[in-house]
Design an enzyme around this catalytic site. Sequence first.
Site, short mmCIF file in Angstrom:
data_model
loop_
_atom_site.label_atom_id
_atom_site.label_comp_id
_atom_site.label_asym_id
_atom_site.label_seq_id
_atom_site.Cartn_x
_atom_site.Cartn_y
_atom_site.Cartn_z
N HIS A 54 0.84 -1.21 0.00
CA HIS A 54 0.00 0.00 0.00
C HIS A 54 0.87 1.26 0.00
O HIS A 54 0.67 2.17 -0.81
CB HIS A 54 -0.91 -0.02 1.23
N GLU A 55 1.85 1.30 0.89
CA GLU A 55 2.71 2.48 0.99
C GLU A 55 3.54 2.68 -0.27
O GLU A 55 3.72 3.82 -0.74
CB GLU A 55 3.62 2.38 2.21
N GLU A 63 -5.94 7.08 -0.76
CA GLU A 63 -5.83 5.94 0.15
C GLU A 63 -6.60 4.74 -0.39
O GLU A 63 -6.14 3.60 -0.32
CB GLU A 63 -6.33 6.33 1.54
N HIS A 68 1.91 4.49 -3.21
CA HIS A 68 1.95 5.95 -3.16
C HIS A 68 3.17 6.48 -3.92
O HIS A 68 3.10 7.50 -4.60
CB HIS A 68 2.01 6.45 -1.71
#
Length: 302
Positions: free
Chosen positions: A144-145, A218, A148
């Site tokens: 997930h990070e 997100e 970004h």
Amino acid sequence: MTRTRSRYAPDHGLTTRMVTTMFLIGLLYVVLVGVLLAVLRGAWPIILIFTGGLFIAQFWFSDRIAAFSMGAREVTPEEAPELHGTIDRICALADMPKPRVAIARTDVPNAFATGRGAKTALVCATTGLLRRLEPEELEGVLAHEMSHVAHRDVAVMTIASFLGVLAGIVTRVALWGGLSRNRSSDPVGIAIMLIPLISAAVYCLSFLLTRLLSRYRELSADRAAALLTGRPSALASALTKVSGQMARIPTEDLRKAEPYNAFYFVPAFSSKESLSRLLSSHPTLEQRLDQLARISVELARP
């Protein structure tokens, strides 16, 4: 604004929102600088130098400042072999350069990514997160990070937040200067008194634009991570576990983490009644779990 080349699923909706946010933020920036130049005509070189210097500082150093403020310390593969191993697997899956790896020593279970692009990216996990999550759950969070970084929305959020910082500074300076003037009825005095009102309006609009973008990014990162790893259930489990553990963290620790919510995997709130829940940088847990459940159904189809 272009997305880093990787195997992360592209999100055209995110790209459109980033471009739109940057355009509107740019308009607000022009309005704010225009007002300053119109009111303080003789000081335009100082205004341009000040705003330009502040923008450069915000863009080039904000990621380092954020990482330092959140206690991130880079670690070697020898110091954190499991964390580096997870990052290496994600990089291989995504076909992207390996970011710098860091650990923040705090019991608040969270993770974040900073950096203007793949070459300057840093991915950090807290000791509280590493202690609580299973390997597949940690992989989902770090994927997930890293999405970004791949989508470059970290850099866009850094630039977008600059105007809010500038507007806040202008408001304080104008209020101090306006309160020190005795002749508030002359044209210059009235103009100076209007600056904090205009700056406050610009700050509010900038804040709302970045919050709208942040909530969408997100959800986009959740989706990209779930599709890349093929295990949306692991990410959903991590979300549920981390969100549930937040209630057990001391209020003082949550208050220290709360200013950096926009960077975190899950926001930290010092109380359920916090205003941050109304203007949150993240979607609700229910929205995130619903999306992951739909992705699980999609992946299960033959």
